[in-house]
Design a protein around this motif. Sequence first.
Motif, PDB file in Angstrom:
ATOM      1  N   GLY A 262       0.790  -1.220   0.000  1.00  0.00           N
ATOM      2  CA  GLY A 262       0.000   0.000   0.000  1.00  0.00           C
ATOM      3  C   GLY A 262       0.820   1.266   0.000  1.00  0.00           C
ATOM      4  O   GLY A 262       0.351   2.315  -0.447  1.00  0.00           O
ATOM      5  N   ARG A 263       2.060   1.188   0.483  1.00  0.00           N
ATOM      6  CA  ARG A 263       2.896   2.382   0.516  1.00  0.00           C
ATOM      7  C   ARG A 263       3.717   2.561  -0.761  1.00  0.00           C
ATOM      8  O   ARG A 263       3.937   3.693  -1.201  1.00  0.00           O
ATOM      9  CB  ARG A 263       3.821   2.332   1.739  1.00  0.00           C
ATOM     10  N   CYS A 271      -3.205   8.786  -4.512  1.00  0.00           N
ATOM     11  CA  CYS A 271      -3.998   9.553  -3.550  1.00  0.00           C
ATOM     12  C   CYS A 271      -4.562   8.659  -2.462  1.00  0.00           C
ATOM     13  O   CYS A 271      -4.630   9.050  -1.294  1.00  0.00           O
ATOM     14  CB  CYS A 271      -5.125  10.286  -4.273  1.00  0.00           C
ATOM     15  N   VAL A 272      -4.954   7.437  -2.832  1.00  0.00           N
ATOM     16  CA  VAL A 272      -5.593   6.539  -1.873  1.00  0.00           C
ATOM     17  C   VAL A 272      -4.608   5.488  -1.357  1.00  0.00           C
ATOM     18  O   VAL A 272      -4.986   4.425  -0.913  1.00  0.00           O
ATOM     19  CB  VAL A 272      -6.855   5.901  -2.507  1.00  0.00           C
ATOM     20  N   LEU A 396      -9.987  10.428   2.448  1.00  0.00           N
ATOM     21  CA  LEU A 396     -10.260   9.661   1.229  1.00  0.00           C
ATOM     22  C   LEU A 396     -10.434   8.182   1.556  1.00  0.00           C
ATOM     23  O   LEU A 396     -11.520   7.626   1.423  1.00  0.00           O
ATOM     24  CB  LEU A 396      -9.149   9.861   0.203  1.00  0.00           C
ATOM     25  N   GLY A 397      -9.373   7.531   1.989  1.00  0.00           N
ATOM     26  CA  GLY A 397      -9.458   6.111   2.303  1.00  0.00           C
ATOM     27  C   GLY A 397      -8.790   5.795   3.628  1.00  0.00           C
ATOM     28  O   GLY A 397      -8.333   6.677   4.354  1.00  0.00           O
ATOM     29  N   GLY A 398      -8.740   4.509   3.935  1.00  0.00           N
ATOM     30  CA  GLY A 398      -8.091   4.049   5.158  1.00  0.00           C
ATOM     31  C   GLY A 398      -8.227   2.551   5.260  1.00  0.00           C
ATOM     32  O   GLY A 398      -8.912   1.917   4.445  1.00  0.00           O
ATOM     33  N   GLY A 427      -6.401  -1.663  -1.133  1.00  0.00           N
ATOM     34  CA  GLY A 427      -7.112  -1.605  -2.402  1.00  0.00           C
ATOM     35  C   GLY A 427      -7.104  -0.207  -2.973  1.00  0.00           C
ATOM     36  O   GLY A 427      -6.804   0.773  -2.283  1.00  0.00           O
ATOM     37  N   LEU A 428      -7.437  -0.119  -4.247  1.00  0.00           N
ATOM     38  CA  LEU A 428      -7.481   1.171  -4.943  1.00  0.00           C
ATOM     39  C   LEU A 428      -8.912   1.547  -5.309  1.00  0.00           C
ATOM     40  O   LEU A 428      -9.479   2.473  -4.785  1.00  0.00           O
ATOM     41  CB  LEU A 428      -6.605   1.125  -6.196  1.00  0.00           C
TER      42      LEU A 428
END
Length: 465
Positions: A262-263, A271-272, A396-398, A427-428
Amino acid sequence: MADSQRLSDMLVTVNPTNGEEIDRYPYMSDSEFDTTIQKCHEAFLNWRHEAPKERAEIIKKIGEGLKARKTELAQLMTKEMGKLVNQGEAELDLCIGICDWTAQNGPKELNNEEREIPNGGRGIITYSPIGVIYGIQPWNFPAYQVVRYAIANLMAGNGVLLKHAESVTGSGLMLEEIFRDAGLPENLFSVLRITHDQSDKVIAHKLVRGVTLTGSPSAGEIIAKKAGEQLKKTVLELGSNDAYIVLEDADLENAVKQCVTGRIFNNGETCVAAKRFIVVDAIYDQFRDAFVKAMKDIKLGDPMKNESDLGPMAREDLRDDLHDQVRKSVENGAQIACGGEKPTQRGWWYPATVLEDVKPGQPAYDDELFGPVAALIRAKDADDAMRIANDSRFGLGGGIFSENRDRAIELAEKYFDTGMVFINGFGLAQPNMPFGGVKNSGYGREHGGFGMKEFVNAKAINVMG
Protein backbone atom coordinates in the motif's frame (compact mmCIF):
# COMPACT_ATOMS: atom_id res chain seq x y z
CA MET A 1 16.21 32.99 -25.65
CA ALA A 2 14.86 31.49 -28.88
CA ASP A 3 15.02 27.94 -27.46
CA SER A 4 13.37 29.09 -24.22
CA GLN A 5 10.56 30.77 -26.17
CA ARG A 6 10.12 27.68 -28.33
CA LEU A 7 9.85 25.43 -25.24
CA SER A 8 7.32 27.77 -23.64
CA ASP A 9 5.01 27.18 -26.60
CA MET A 10 5.22 23.40 -26.25
CA LEU A 11 4.09 20.71 -23.86
CA VAL A 12 7.17 18.63 -23.05
CA THR A 13 7.27 15.04 -21.77
CA VAL A 14 10.36 13.76 -19.97
CA ASN A 15 11.48 10.25 -18.95
CA PRO A 16 11.90 10.29 -15.14
CA THR A 17 14.35 7.37 -15.15
CA ASN A 18 17.03 9.52 -16.83
CA GLY A 19 15.66 13.06 -17.23
CA GLU A 20 15.72 12.82 -21.03
CA GLU A 21 13.07 14.45 -23.20
CA ILE A 22 10.56 12.12 -24.86
CA ASP A 23 8.44 14.41 -27.03
CA ARG A 24 6.96 17.87 -27.51
CA TYR A 25 3.40 18.85 -28.36
CA PRO A 26 2.19 22.30 -29.45
CA TYR A 27 -0.28 24.18 -27.30
CA MET A 28 -3.64 24.99 -28.83
CA SER A 29 -4.49 28.60 -29.61
CA ASP A 30 -7.59 30.10 -28.02
CA SER A 31 -9.47 29.75 -31.29
CA GLU A 32 -8.44 26.08 -31.58
CA PHE A 33 -9.69 25.10 -28.15
CA ASP A 34 -12.86 27.14 -28.65
CA THR A 35 -13.52 25.23 -31.86
CA THR A 36 -12.85 21.94 -30.05
CA ILE A 37 -15.44 22.83 -27.39
CA GLN A 38 -17.96 23.81 -30.06
CA LYS A 39 -17.46 20.51 -31.89
CA CYS A 40 -17.74 18.52 -28.66
CA HIS A 41 -21.04 20.24 -27.94
CA GLU A 42 -22.32 19.52 -31.44
CA ALA A 43 -21.39 15.84 -31.04
CA PHE A 44 -23.20 15.82 -27.68
CA LEU A 45 -26.42 17.12 -29.28
CA ASN A 46 -26.63 13.85 -31.22
CA TRP A 47 -25.10 11.53 -28.60
CA ARG A 48 -27.64 12.53 -25.92
CA HIS A 49 -30.40 10.97 -28.03
CA GLU A 50 -28.60 7.63 -28.47
CA ALA A 51 -30.27 4.94 -26.40
CA PRO A 52 -28.20 3.95 -23.35
CA LYS A 53 -27.93 0.46 -24.81
CA GLU A 54 -26.29 1.89 -27.94
CA ARG A 55 -23.88 3.98 -25.87
CA ALA A 56 -23.02 0.88 -23.85
CA GLU A 57 -22.01 -1.03 -26.98
CA ILE A 58 -19.43 1.61 -27.87
CA ILE A 59 -18.14 1.75 -24.29
CA LYS A 60 -17.68 -2.02 -24.43
CA LYS A 61 -15.62 -1.52 -27.61
CA ILE A 62 -13.50 1.12 -25.88
CA GLY A 63 -12.60 -1.54 -23.31
CA GLU A 64 -11.68 -3.90 -26.16
CA GLY A 65 -9.50 -1.18 -27.67
CA LEU A 66 -7.72 -0.66 -24.36
CA LYS A 67 -7.09 -4.40 -24.16
CA ALA A 68 -5.71 -4.54 -27.70
CA ARG A 69 -3.23 -1.74 -27.03
CA LYS A 70 -2.52 -2.54 -23.38
CA THR A 71 1.19 -3.30 -23.80
CA GLU A 72 1.78 -0.22 -25.95
CA LEU A 73 -0.02 2.17 -23.62
CA ALA A 74 1.48 0.66 -20.46
CA GLN A 75 4.99 1.15 -21.84
CA LEU A 76 4.23 4.74 -22.80
CA MET A 77 2.88 5.48 -19.31
CA THR A 78 6.06 4.04 -17.80
CA LYS A 79 8.23 6.20 -20.06
CA GLU A 80 6.25 9.32 -19.23
CA MET A 81 5.82 8.98 -15.45
CA GLY A 82 7.91 6.06 -14.21
CA LYS A 83 5.38 3.53 -12.91
CA LEU A 84 6.37 -0.14 -13.04
CA VAL A 85 5.22 -1.42 -16.41
CA ASN A 86 3.41 -4.40 -14.88
CA GLN A 87 1.49 -1.97 -12.68
CA GLY A 88 0.63 0.01 -15.79
CA GLU A 89 -0.84 -3.16 -17.26
CA ALA A 90 -2.83 -3.68 -14.04
CA GLU A 91 -4.08 -0.09 -14.29
CA LEU A 92 -5.35 -0.82 -17.79
CA ASP A 93 -7.02 -4.02 -16.60
CA LEU A 94 -8.95 -1.85 -14.14
CA CYS A 95 -9.88 0.54 -16.96
CA ILE A 96 -11.13 -2.38 -19.04
CA GLY A 97 -13.13 -3.59 -16.05
CA ILE A 98 -14.71 -0.13 -15.70
CA CYS A 99 -15.74 -0.18 -19.36
CA ASP A 100 -17.20 -3.68 -19.04
CA TRP A 101 -19.10 -2.92 -15.81
CA THR A 102 -20.44 0.35 -17.21
CA ALA A 103 -21.52 -1.26 -20.47
CA GLN A 104 -23.33 -4.02 -18.58
CA ASN A 105 -24.91 -1.92 -15.84
CA GLY A 106 -25.14 1.59 -17.28
CA PRO A 107 -28.46 1.24 -19.10
CA LYS A 108 -30.34 0.04 -16.02
CA GLU A 109 -28.64 2.63 -13.77
CA LEU A 110 -30.02 5.32 -16.10
CA ASN A 111 -33.52 3.85 -16.44
CA ASN A 112 -36.44 6.16 -15.75
CA GLU A 113 -38.01 5.79 -12.32
CA GLU A 114 -41.75 6.05 -11.65
CA ARG A 115 -43.39 7.29 -8.46
CA GLU A 116 -46.94 7.97 -7.45
CA ILE A 117 -47.79 11.61 -6.79
CA PRO A 118 -50.79 13.05 -4.89
CA ASN A 119 -54.27 12.93 -6.40
CA GLY A 120 -53.53 9.86 -8.47
CA GLY A 121 -50.97 11.46 -10.72
CA ARG A 122 -47.91 9.83 -12.21
CA GLY A 123 -44.36 10.91 -11.49
CA ILE A 124 -41.46 10.14 -13.84
CA ILE A 125 -37.81 10.76 -12.94
CA THR A 126 -35.47 10.81 -15.89
CA TYR A 127 -31.69 11.24 -15.86
CA SER A 128 -30.97 13.64 -18.70
CA PRO A 129 -27.42 14.43 -19.85
CA ILE A 130 -26.50 18.09 -19.47
CA GLY A 131 -23.73 18.71 -22.00
CA VAL A 132 -19.96 19.07 -22.12
CA ILE A 133 -18.04 18.00 -18.99
CA TYR A 134 -14.48 19.25 -18.51
CA GLY A 135 -11.97 17.00 -16.73
CA ILE A 136 -8.64 18.22 -15.33
CA GLN A 137 -6.55 15.15 -14.54
CA PRO A 138 -3.13 14.38 -13.01
CA TRP A 139 -0.20 12.27 -14.11
CA ASN A 140 -0.08 9.44 -11.55
CA PHE A 141 -2.60 7.13 -13.27
CA PRO A 142 -2.52 8.40 -16.85
CA ALA A 143 -5.25 6.05 -18.10
CA TYR A 144 -7.38 5.37 -15.02
CA GLN A 145 -7.84 9.01 -14.02
CA VAL A 146 -9.31 9.65 -17.47
CA VAL A 147 -11.39 6.50 -17.82
CA ARG A 148 -12.86 6.98 -14.33
CA TYR A 149 -14.76 10.15 -15.23
CA ALA A 150 -14.93 9.93 -19.02
CA ILE A 151 -16.64 6.54 -19.31
CA ALA A 152 -19.30 7.42 -16.72
CA ASN A 153 -20.11 10.69 -18.47
CA LEU A 154 -20.15 9.18 -21.93
CA MET A 155 -22.52 6.52 -20.64
CA ALA A 156 -24.73 9.27 -19.20
CA GLY A 157 -24.86 10.90 -22.64
CA ASN A 158 -22.52 13.83 -22.06
CA GLY A 159 -19.58 15.09 -24.10
CA VAL A 160 -16.13 15.00 -22.48
CA LEU A 161 -13.10 17.28 -22.59
CA LEU A 162 -9.72 16.37 -21.06
CA LYS A 163 -6.89 18.57 -19.86
CA HIS A 164 -4.26 16.02 -18.91
CA ALA A 165 -1.06 16.71 -16.99
CA GLU A 166 1.72 17.94 -19.26
CA SER A 167 4.02 15.06 -18.32
CA VAL A 168 1.58 12.44 -19.70
CA THR A 169 0.39 14.27 -22.79
CA GLY A 170 1.25 11.32 -25.03
CA SER A 171 -0.86 8.95 -22.94
CA GLY A 172 -3.82 11.31 -23.12
CA LEU A 173 -3.60 11.54 -26.89
CA MET A 174 -3.36 7.76 -27.21
CA LEU A 175 -6.54 7.41 -25.15
CA GLU A 176 -8.28 9.87 -27.46
CA GLU A 177 -7.23 7.70 -30.40
CA ILE A 178 -8.44 4.50 -28.71
CA PHE A 179 -11.83 6.06 -27.92
CA ARG A 180 -12.24 7.27 -31.50
CA ASP A 181 -11.14 3.96 -33.04
CA ALA A 182 -13.77 2.17 -30.91
CA GLY A 183 -16.49 4.03 -32.78
CA LEU A 184 -17.13 6.91 -30.40
CA PRO A 185 -18.50 9.82 -32.45
CA GLU A 186 -15.85 12.25 -33.66
CA ASN A 187 -15.12 15.12 -31.23
CA LEU A 188 -17.25 13.68 -28.40
CA PHE A 189 -14.09 13.01 -26.36
CA SER A 190 -11.33 15.54 -27.00
CA VAL A 191 -7.96 16.34 -25.45
CA LEU A 192 -7.18 20.01 -24.87
CA ARG A 193 -3.49 20.95 -25.05
CA ILE A 194 -3.80 24.17 -23.10
CA THR A 195 -2.21 26.35 -20.41
CA HIS A 196 -3.64 27.05 -16.95
CA ASP A 197 -4.85 30.47 -18.12
CA GLN A 198 -6.62 28.87 -21.06
CA SER A 199 -8.10 26.29 -18.69
CA ASP A 200 -9.81 29.11 -16.79
CA LYS A 201 -11.45 30.16 -20.05
CA VAL A 202 -12.68 26.60 -20.62
CA ILE A 203 -14.32 26.59 -17.17
CA ALA A 204 -16.06 29.87 -18.01
CA HIS A 205 -17.10 28.75 -21.52
CA LYS A 206 -20.86 28.88 -21.99
CA LEU A 207 -20.98 25.36 -23.48
CA VAL A 208 -19.14 23.70 -20.58
CA ARG A 209 -21.69 22.51 -18.01
CA GLY A 210 -19.58 20.78 -15.34
CA VAL A 211 -16.00 20.43 -14.13
CA THR A 212 -14.25 17.49 -12.49
CA LEU A 213 -10.74 17.63 -11.05
CA THR A 214 -8.35 15.13 -9.55
CA GLY A 215 -5.51 16.95 -7.85
CA SER A 216 -4.28 18.65 -4.70
CA PRO A 217 -6.53 20.40 -2.17
CA SER A 218 -5.06 23.76 -3.20
CA ALA A 219 -5.93 23.06 -6.84
CA GLY A 220 -9.39 21.96 -5.73
CA GLU A 221 -9.98 25.26 -3.94
CA ILE A 222 -9.02 27.20 -7.07
CA ILE A 223 -11.10 25.14 -9.49
CA ALA A 224 -14.15 25.01 -7.19
CA LYS A 225 -14.05 28.80 -6.84
CA LYS A 226 -13.72 29.42 -10.56
CA ALA A 227 -16.51 26.96 -11.40
CA GLY A 228 -18.69 28.27 -8.56
CA GLU A 229 -18.41 31.78 -9.92
CA GLN A 230 -19.95 30.39 -13.12
CA LEU A 231 -22.60 28.41 -11.14
CA LYS A 232 -21.21 25.15 -12.51
CA LYS A 233 -21.17 21.93 -10.56
CA THR A 234 -17.85 20.31 -9.66
CA VAL A 235 -16.64 16.90 -8.55
CA LEU A 236 -13.31 17.00 -6.70
CA GLU A 237 -11.06 14.03 -5.90
CA LEU A 238 -8.19 15.50 -3.92
CA GLY A 239 -5.27 14.29 -1.83
CA SER A 240 -5.13 12.34 1.41
CA ASN A 241 -2.84 10.89 4.08
CA ASP A 242 -4.73 7.63 4.52
CA ALA A 243 -4.34 5.85 7.84
CA TYR A 244 -4.00 2.06 8.08
CA ILE A 245 -4.73 0.81 11.59
CA VAL A 246 -3.13 -2.42 12.84
CA LEU A 247 -4.98 -3.83 15.86
CA GLU A 248 -3.69 -6.32 18.44
CA ASP A 249 -5.48 -9.30 16.85
CA ALA A 250 -4.24 -8.61 13.31
CA ASP A 251 -2.57 -11.25 11.16
CA LEU A 252 0.85 -9.61 11.45
CA GLU A 253 2.39 -11.22 8.37
CA ASN A 254 -0.51 -10.16 6.16
CA ALA A 255 -0.62 -6.68 7.69
CA VAL A 256 3.06 -6.06 6.96
CA LYS A 257 2.77 -7.38 3.41
CA GLN A 258 -0.32 -5.33 2.60
CA CYS A 259 1.02 -2.17 4.25
CA VAL A 260 4.28 -2.33 2.29
CA THR A 261 2.33 -2.82 -0.95
CA GLY A 262 0.00 0.00 0.00
CA ARG A 263 2.90 2.38 0.52
CA ILE A 264 5.07 1.65 -2.52
CA PHE A 265 2.40 0.83 -5.14
CA ASN A 266 2.68 3.19 -8.11
CA ASN A 267 5.98 4.39 -6.61
CA GLY A 268 4.02 5.70 -3.63
CA GLU A 269 2.33 8.31 -5.83
CA THR A 270 -1.31 7.42 -5.16
CA CYS A 271 -4.00 9.55 -3.55
CA VAL A 272 -5.59 6.54 -1.87
CA ALA A 273 -2.30 4.92 -0.86
CA ALA A 274 -1.55 3.76 2.67
CA LYS A 275 0.52 6.57 4.18
CA ARG A 276 0.15 6.66 7.98
CA PHE A 277 0.53 3.32 9.76
CA ILE A 278 -1.07 3.43 13.19
CA VAL A 279 -0.16 0.37 15.27
CA VAL A 280 -1.43 -0.41 18.77
CA ASP A 281 1.21 -0.59 21.49
CA ALA A 282 0.75 -4.33 22.16
CA ILE A 283 2.23 -5.32 18.78
CA TYR A 284 4.01 -2.12 17.72
CA ASP A 285 7.56 -3.42 18.10
CA GLN A 286 6.83 -6.65 16.20
CA PHE A 287 5.16 -4.79 13.37
CA ARG A 288 7.84 -2.13 13.26
CA ASP A 289 10.71 -4.61 12.95
CA ALA A 290 9.02 -6.62 10.19
CA PHE A 291 7.78 -3.54 8.32
CA VAL A 292 11.15 -1.78 8.33
CA LYS A 293 12.91 -4.94 7.16
CA ALA A 294 10.44 -5.35 4.29
CA MET A 295 10.82 -1.71 3.25
CA LYS A 296 14.64 -2.04 3.35
CA ASP A 297 14.35 -5.00 0.95
CA ILE A 298 12.45 -2.96 -1.68
CA LYS A 299 14.55 -2.76 -4.85
CA LEU A 300 14.79 0.47 -6.80
CA GLY A 301 15.22 -0.30 -10.48
CA ASP A 302 14.27 0.04 -14.12
CA PRO A 303 10.44 0.23 -14.19
CA MET A 304 10.43 -1.65 -17.48
CA LYS A 305 11.84 -4.74 -15.73
CA ASN A 306 9.65 -7.07 -13.68
CA GLU A 307 12.29 -7.64 -11.00
CA SER A 308 12.08 -3.99 -9.88
CA ASP A 309 9.90 -3.13 -6.89
CA LEU A 310 10.05 0.64 -7.13
CA GLY A 311 10.61 3.01 -10.03
CA PRO A 312 11.51 6.71 -10.08
CA MET A 313 9.21 9.51 -9.02
CA ALA A 314 7.44 11.28 -11.84
CA ARG A 315 9.21 14.65 -11.70
CA GLU A 316 12.30 16.16 -10.13
CA ASP A 317 10.34 18.80 -8.20
CA LEU A 318 8.07 16.12 -6.71
CA ARG A 319 11.07 14.10 -5.54
CA ASP A 320 12.72 17.18 -4.04
CA ASP A 321 9.49 18.25 -2.30
CA LEU A 322 9.13 14.78 -0.75
CA HIS A 323 12.72 14.84 0.52
CA ASP A 324 12.07 18.27 2.01
CA GLN A 325 9.04 16.85 3.87
CA VAL A 326 11.24 14.07 5.27
CA ARG A 327 13.89 16.57 6.33
CA LYS A 328 11.36 18.86 8.05
CA SER A 329 9.74 15.91 9.83
CA VAL A 330 13.14 14.86 11.20
CA GLU A 331 13.88 18.43 12.29
CA ASN A 332 10.63 18.26 14.28
CA GLY A 333 11.39 14.99 16.05
CA ALA A 334 10.79 12.14 13.60
CA GLN A 335 13.41 9.39 13.28
CA ILE A 336 14.48 7.71 10.04
CA ALA A 337 14.20 3.92 10.39
CA CYS A 338 15.32 3.30 6.79
CA GLY A 339 15.84 5.23 3.58
CA GLY A 340 15.58 9.00 3.63
CA GLU A 341 18.58 9.74 1.43
CA LYS A 342 18.28 11.24 -2.04
CA PRO A 343 20.18 9.11 -4.60
CA THR A 344 22.78 10.81 -6.79
CA GLN A 345 22.12 8.78 -9.94
CA ARG A 346 20.45 10.27 -13.02
CA GLY A 347 16.69 10.41 -12.84
CA TRP A 348 14.29 11.19 -10.00
CA TRP A 349 14.70 8.28 -7.63
CA TYR A 350 13.80 8.01 -3.97
CA PRO A 351 14.17 4.95 -1.73
CA ALA A 352 11.47 3.24 0.31
CA THR A 353 11.61 5.18 3.59
CA VAL A 354 10.11 4.70 7.06
CA LEU A 355 9.77 7.51 9.61
CA GLU A 356 9.15 6.77 13.31
CA ASP A 357 8.16 8.99 16.22
CA VAL A 358 5.75 10.77 13.89
CA LYS A 359 3.65 13.39 15.69
CA PRO A 360 1.44 16.42 14.95
CA GLY A 361 3.42 19.35 13.61
CA GLN A 362 5.45 17.19 11.24
CA PRO A 363 4.70 16.96 7.49
CA ALA A 364 4.70 13.16 7.89
CA TYR A 365 1.70 13.47 10.25
CA ASP A 366 -0.15 16.51 8.93
CA ASP A 367 0.38 16.43 5.17
CA GLU A 368 0.29 14.05 2.24
CA LEU A 369 3.56 12.25 1.45
CA PHE A 370 3.20 11.63 -2.27
CA GLY A 371 6.01 9.15 -2.67
CA PRO A 372 7.44 6.00 -1.02
CA VAL A 373 7.69 7.37 2.53
CA ALA A 374 5.76 5.71 5.39
CA ALA A 375 4.82 7.39 8.67
CA LEU A 376 4.82 4.91 11.58
CA ILE A 377 2.72 5.97 14.59
CA ARG A 378 2.25 4.20 17.93
CA ALA A 379 -1.25 4.13 19.49
CA LYS A 380 -2.24 3.05 23.01
CA ASP A 381 -5.20 0.95 21.91
CA ALA A 382 -7.95 0.68 19.28
CA ASP A 383 -9.76 3.82 20.45
CA ASP A 384 -6.55 5.82 20.37
CA ALA A 385 -5.72 4.43 16.92
CA MET A 386 -9.08 5.56 15.54
CA ARG A 387 -8.64 8.98 17.13
CA ILE A 388 -5.26 9.38 15.42
CA ALA A 389 -6.63 8.09 12.11
CA ASN A 390 -9.38 10.73 12.13
CA ASP A 391 -7.01 13.46 13.31
CA SER A 392 -6.54 14.65 9.76
CA ARG A 393 -7.95 17.28 7.46
CA PHE A 394 -8.17 14.56 4.79
CA GLY A 395 -10.65 11.71 4.40
CA LEU A 396 -10.26 9.66 1.23
CA GLY A 397 -9.46 6.11 2.30
CA GLY A 398 -8.09 4.05 5.16
CA GLY A 399 -7.61 0.52 6.40
CA ILE A 400 -8.09 -1.75 9.41
CA PHE A 401 -6.26 -5.00 10.13
CA SER A 402 -8.05 -7.29 12.59
CA GLU A 403 -9.09 -10.93 12.70
CA ASN A 404 -12.38 -9.79 14.26
CA ARG A 405 -14.07 -8.78 11.02
CA ASP A 406 -17.37 -7.81 12.62
CA ARG A 407 -15.58 -5.38 14.92
CA ALA A 408 -13.53 -4.01 12.03
CA ILE A 409 -16.69 -3.47 9.98
CA GLU A 410 -18.31 -1.65 12.90
CA LEU A 411 -15.27 0.62 13.29
CA ALA A 412 -15.30 1.32 9.55
CA GLU A 413 -19.02 1.99 9.43
CA LYS A 414 -19.46 4.08 12.55
CA TYR A 415 -16.14 5.77 13.26
CA PHE A 416 -13.78 6.00 10.26
CA ASP A 417 -14.32 9.45 8.73
CA THR A 418 -13.34 8.59 5.17
CA GLY A 419 -15.02 7.81 1.87
CA MET A 420 -13.51 4.32 1.64
CA VAL A 421 -12.21 1.73 4.10
CA PHE A 422 -10.29 -1.46 3.32
CA ILE A 423 -10.32 -4.30 5.84
CA ASN A 424 -7.39 -6.75 6.00
CA GLY A 425 -5.99 -5.60 2.68
CA PHE A 426 -4.96 -2.70 0.50
CA GLY A 427 -7.11 -1.60 -2.40
CA LEU A 428 -7.48 1.17 -4.94
CA ALA A 429 -10.85 1.12 -6.67
CA GLN A 430 -13.59 -1.28 -7.71
CA PRO A 431 -15.80 -0.57 -10.74
CA ASN A 432 -18.96 -1.39 -8.76
CA MET A 433 -18.11 0.51 -5.54
CA PRO A 434 -18.23 4.29 -4.98
CA PHE A 435 -14.90 6.15 -5.07
CA GLY A 436 -14.38 9.51 -3.40
CA GLY A 437 -13.63 11.29 -0.14
CA VAL A 438 -14.73 13.76 2.53
CA LYS A 439 -13.19 16.81 4.19
CA ASN A 440 -10.20 18.17 2.25
CA SER A 441 -10.15 15.04 0.11
CA GLY A 442 -13.00 16.47 -1.92
CA TYR A 443 -16.60 15.64 -2.74
CA GLY A 444 -18.66 13.73 -5.26
CA ARG A 445 -18.48 10.05 -6.11
CA GLU A 446 -17.35 8.02 -9.09
CA HIS A 447 -17.83 4.34 -10.01
CA GLY A 448 -20.63 2.02 -9.02
CA GLY A 449 -23.24 4.00 -10.94
CA PHE A 450 -22.67 7.09 -8.79
CA GLY A 451 -20.42 8.77 -11.36
CA MET A 452 -23.06 8.44 -14.07
CA LYS A 453 -25.43 10.62 -12.04
CA GLU A 454 -23.03 13.37 -10.94
CA PHE A 455 -23.50 15.38 -14.14
CA VAL A 456 -27.07 14.67 -15.18
CA ASN A 457 -30.35 16.48 -14.70
CA ALA A 458 -32.53 14.39 -12.40
CA LYS A 459 -35.66 15.71 -14.06
CA ALA A 460 -39.10 15.44 -12.47
CA ILE A 461 -41.98 14.93 -14.90
CA ASN A 462 -45.36 15.25 -13.17
CA VAL A 463 -48.31 13.82 -15.10
CA MET A 464 -51.38 15.26 -13.41
CA GLY A 465 -54.17 13.81 -15.45
